[in-house]
Design an enzyme around this catalytic site. Structure first.
Site, PDB file in Angstrom:
ATOM      1  N   LEU A  52      -2.692  -8.355  12.805  1.00 16.24           N
ATOM      2  CA  LEU A  52      -1.949  -7.860  13.978  1.00 16.24           C
ATOM      3  C   LEU A  52      -2.317  -6.400  14.245  1.00 16.24           C
ATOM      4  O   LEU A  52      -2.741  -6.035  15.342  1.00 16.24           O
ATOM      5  CB  LEU A  52      -0.436  -7.999  13.708  1.00 16.24           C
ATOM      6  CG  LEU A  52       0.518  -7.408  14.739  1.00 16.24           C
ATOM      7  CD1 LEU A  52       0.413  -8.153  16.064  1.00 16.24           C
ATOM      8  CD2 LEU A  52       1.977  -7.480  14.243  1.00 16.24           C
ATOM      9  N   THR A  77       7.901  -0.430   9.486  1.00 16.10           N
ATOM     10  CA  THR A  77       8.446   0.718   8.762  1.00 16.10           C
ATOM     11  C   THR A  77       9.983   0.688   8.791  1.00 16.10           C
ATOM     12  O   THR A  77      10.595  -0.050   9.577  1.00 16.10           O
ATOM     13  CB  THR A  77       8.014   2.030   9.448  1.00 16.10           C
ATOM     14  OG1 THR A  77       8.493   1.988  10.809  1.00 16.10           O
ATOM     15  CG2 THR A  77       6.494   2.210   9.448  1.00 16.10           C
ATOM     16  N   GLN A  93      12.187   9.891 -13.094  1.00 21.03           N
ATOM     17  CA  GLN A  93      13.019  11.017 -13.543  1.00 21.03           C
ATOM     18  C   GLN A  93      13.574  10.778 -14.954  1.00 21.03           C
ATOM     19  O   GLN A  93      13.577  11.683 -15.782  1.00 21.03           O
ATOM     20  CB  GLN A  93      14.173  11.218 -12.534  1.00 21.03           C
ATOM     21  CG  GLN A  93      14.834  12.569 -12.608  1.00 21.03           C
ATOM     22  CD  GLN A  93      13.901  13.687 -12.139  1.00 21.03           C
ATOM     23  OE1 GLN A  93      12.906  13.453 -11.468  1.00 21.03           O
ATOM     24  NE2 GLN A  93      14.215  14.916 -12.527  1.00 21.03           N
ATOM     25  N   GLU A 142       4.793  -4.396   7.123  1.00 22.79           N
ATOM     26  CA  GLU A 142       5.621  -5.384   7.823  1.00 22.79           C
ATOM     27  C   GLU A 142       6.779  -4.708   8.566  1.00 22.79           C
ATOM     28  O   GLU A 142       7.881  -5.247   8.653  1.00 22.79           O
ATOM     29  CB  GLU A 142       6.056  -6.504   6.866  1.00 22.79           C
ATOM     30  CG  GLU A 142       4.834  -7.257   6.345  1.00 22.79           C
ATOM     31  CD  GLU A 142       5.105  -8.579   5.685  1.00 22.79           C
ATOM     32  OE1 GLU A 142       6.155  -9.179   5.954  1.00 22.79           O
ATOM     33  OE2 GLU A 142       4.240  -9.032   4.916  1.00 22.79           O
ATOM     34  N   HIS A 179      12.208   9.089 -17.211  1.00 21.76           N
ATOM     35  CA  HIS A 179      11.079   9.225 -18.146  1.00 21.76           C
ATOM     36  C   HIS A 179      10.648  10.688 -18.322  1.00 21.76           C
ATOM     37  O   HIS A 179       9.814  10.979 -19.193  1.00 21.76           O
ATOM     38  CB  HIS A 179       9.868   8.429 -17.647  1.00 21.76           C
ATOM     39  CG  HIS A 179       9.923   6.955 -17.947  1.00 21.76           C
ATOM     40  ND1 HIS A 179      10.816   6.112 -17.340  1.00 21.76           N
ATOM     41  CD2 HIS A 179       9.197   6.185 -18.799  1.00 21.76           C
ATOM     42  CE1 HIS A 179      10.618   4.879 -17.785  1.00 21.76           C
ATOM     43  NE2 HIS A 179       9.647   4.895 -18.683  1.00 21.76           N
ATOM     44  N   GLY A 180      11.130  11.583 -17.485  1.00 23.32           N
ATOM     45  CA  GLY A 180      10.695  12.981 -17.574  1.00 23.32           C
ATOM     46  C   GLY A 180       9.184  13.078 -17.374  1.00 23.32           C
ATOM     47  O   GLY A 180       8.608  12.308 -16.593  1.00 23.32           O
ATOM     48  N   GLU A 191      -3.866  -2.674  14.596  1.00 20.78           N
ATOM     49  CA  GLU A 191      -5.157  -2.158  15.073  1.00 20.78           C
ATOM     50  C   GLU A 191      -5.151  -0.644  14.923  1.00 20.78           C
ATOM     51  O   GLU A 191      -4.091  -0.036  14.700  1.00 20.78           O
ATOM     52  CB  GLU A 191      -5.327  -2.520  16.555  1.00 20.78           C
ATOM     53  CG  GLU A 191      -5.361  -4.019  16.784  1.00 20.78           C
ATOM     54  CD  GLU A 191      -5.627  -4.381  18.246  1.00 20.78           C
ATOM     55  OE1 GLU A 191      -5.714  -3.460  19.096  1.00 20.78           O
ATOM     56  OE2 GLU A 191      -5.753  -5.586  18.513  1.00 20.78           O
ATOM     57  N   PRO A 192      -6.329  -0.021  15.102  1.00 21.59           N
ATOM     58  CA  PRO A 192      -6.363   1.442  14.983  1.00 21.59           C
ATOM     59  C   PRO A 192      -5.341   2.130  15.897  1.00 21.59           C
ATOM     60  O   PRO A 192      -4.699   3.098  15.494  1.00 21.59           O
ATOM     61  CB  PRO A 192      -7.796   1.792  15.396  1.00 21.59           C
ATOM     62  CG  PRO A 192      -8.593   0.573  15.036  1.00 21.59           C
ATOM     63  CD  PRO A 192      -7.686  -0.592  15.251  1.00 21.59           C
ATOM     64  N   GLY A 249       0.048   0.033  15.803  1.00 20.16           N
ATOM     65  CA  GLY A 249       0.696  -0.240  14.521  1.00 20.16           C
ATOM     66  C   GLY A 249       2.121  -0.659  14.799  1.00 20.16           C
ATOM     67  O   GLY A 249       2.412  -1.826  15.058  1.00 20.16           O
TER      68      GLY A 249
END
Ligand code: COS
Length: 386
Positions: free
Chosen positions: A124, A370, A341, A368, A343-344, A126-127, A130
């Site tokens: 669907l 935004t 976070q 699909e 996990h630091g 294209e440049p 979107g």
């Protein structure tokens, strides 16, 4: 359409085991080599994953949407590239044919899709088109009993694997009413693939441009046989796709939360596991509460989806799907951030899965539709309803 409860329970537990025992251990390989091992693809075919949503009449498993979201939750618990191998096949790539195809189109393509012989992909974007999908420029000109296609499609997931595309092109005037959906075989002369996109995350998924230069397809390849219906087909397909992205988001969030819980129990600072500190518990608690809320929403919307015929669109259901995608993907973003976070510094190091999931998760708020597209759909429908 749904699989009987007993067979579905068996399928779900098989998928759970496949994810835990085969896919999770292969995540490092995927990250390092940017490819899904072929042996796993063969296993996926054997398990019927390529035909999850194709009706049994066409050789598939025929899951309902309520069942499909449960499977997608489990698949969300590992790197999204694994699901991507067959995700476009059972999702946005083939749903257009399933929802709006002629009986002949269904009979020709769906059995091959279900067997995994034919990978389908959805083209669907294209440049220059979107979010504003109805402004797409790829042209399809009628020439005798064929259409001649010219244009470029962008960021097309699975294009290098695809045997055929569900491809939206303009057969008429401007706007949504001028768009038709075509089934375009990938080996049609005049089709070229661009170079593989280098992405922030989701290593192992394949996306690239699809360039059409005088690619001729029979007029009978318009989905449903009627020109001008392609935008609506695309939107209906995306409704179901967005709900599945929401389910994947919940699965991914649950995996990240598991990783964070494990780390919080093991990692010691100030002489005790960091999980004993209430500020760490707060991050885990917020993630758990938001995950449960998103998952309840996704399952509720899936039930509503199943209460209507699959090919019929209901603006209220579409609005709720957008609520699910908005909430679940944004929730995932927050859970992934907290996972790092907790996990630091280790959360920033590649050997911990949360680092990878943090990058992988970012795409779910974009593709699909935004978050802003979902807000637009919700806002418009709210103002339209009594
Ligand atoms: N199901 C069926 N039909 C739908 C629909 C849906 N979910 N949504 C819209 N339509 C129909 C409308 O009813 C309208 O039909 P009529 O002309 O007969 O009234 C037609 O399609 C045009 O709809 P609309 O006026 O809403 O079109 P817009 O151009 O305003 O579209 C948005 C707006 C932004 C919502 C749409 O372009 C969109 O979803 N964009 C994002 C695309 C996307 O997700 N891209 C990702 C690519 S795939 S990875």
């Amino acid at each position: 359409m749904a699989l009987d409860a007993e067979s579905f329970d068996l399928l779900l537990s098989t998928v759970q085991r496949f994810v835990a025992e085969r896919l999770v251990p292969a995540e490092n390989h995927l990250e390092e080599h940017d490819e899904v091992p072929l042996a796993l693809v063969d296993d996926m075919k054997e398990m019927g994953l390529f035909g999850l949503t194709v009706p049994e009449a066409y050789g598939g498993i025929g899951l309902s949407v309520s069942q499909e979201v449960l499977v997608n939750f489990e698949l969300g618990r590992t790197a999204p590239a694994f699901r991507s191998v067959f995700g476009t096949n059972i999702g946005i790539g083939s749903q257009g044919i399933l929802m709006d195809g002629t009986p002949e189109q269904k009979a020709e393509y769906l059995p091959k899709v279900a067997r995994g012989e034919l990978v389908m992909s959805f083209a669907l974007t294209e440049p220059d088109a979107g979010t504003d999908a109805a402004s797409l420029k790829t042209r399809a000109e009628l020439d005798g009993d064929h259409y001649v296609l010219n244009g470029t499609k962008r960021y097309i997931t699975n294009a290098p694997r695809a045997g055929a595309f569900t491809l939206m092109a303009r057969t008429g005037g401007p706007g949504a009413g001028g768009v038709s959906a075509f089934i375009v075989p990938a080996d049609t002369p005049g089709i070229q693939l661009g170079k593989k996109d280098k992405k922030m995350g989701q290593r192992g998924t394949m996306t690239c441009d699809v360039i059409l230069e005088n690619a001729r397809v029979p007029a009978s390849h318009i989905i449903g046989g009627v020109p001008g219906q392609g935008f609506k087909t695309a939107m209906k397909v995306l409704d179901r796709g967005r709900l599945n992205i929401s389910a994947v988001s919940c699965g991914m969030a649950s995996r990240i939360l598991d990783e964070a819980r494990r780390y919080a129990r093991e990692r010691k600072q100030f002489g005790k596991p960091i999980g004993e500190f209430q500020l760490v518990q707060a991050m885990l608690a917020d993630s758990q509460a938001e995950l449960l809320a998103a998952w309840a929403l996704v399952r509720e919307v899936a039930q509503r989806f199943d209460q209507k015929p699959a090919h019929v669109s209901d603006p209220d259901v579409s609005m709720r799907v957008s609520c699910a995608k908005l909430f679940a993907t944004e929730m995932l973003g927050r859970v992934a951030d907290r996972g790092v976070q907790v996990h630091g510094g280790a959360g920033y190091i590649n050997e911990y899965p949360v680092e990878r999931f943090y990058r992988d998760a970012r795409l779910l708020r974009l593709y699909e539709g935004t978050t802003q597209v979902q807000q637009l759909i919700i806002g418009r429908e709210l103002l339209r309803q009594d």
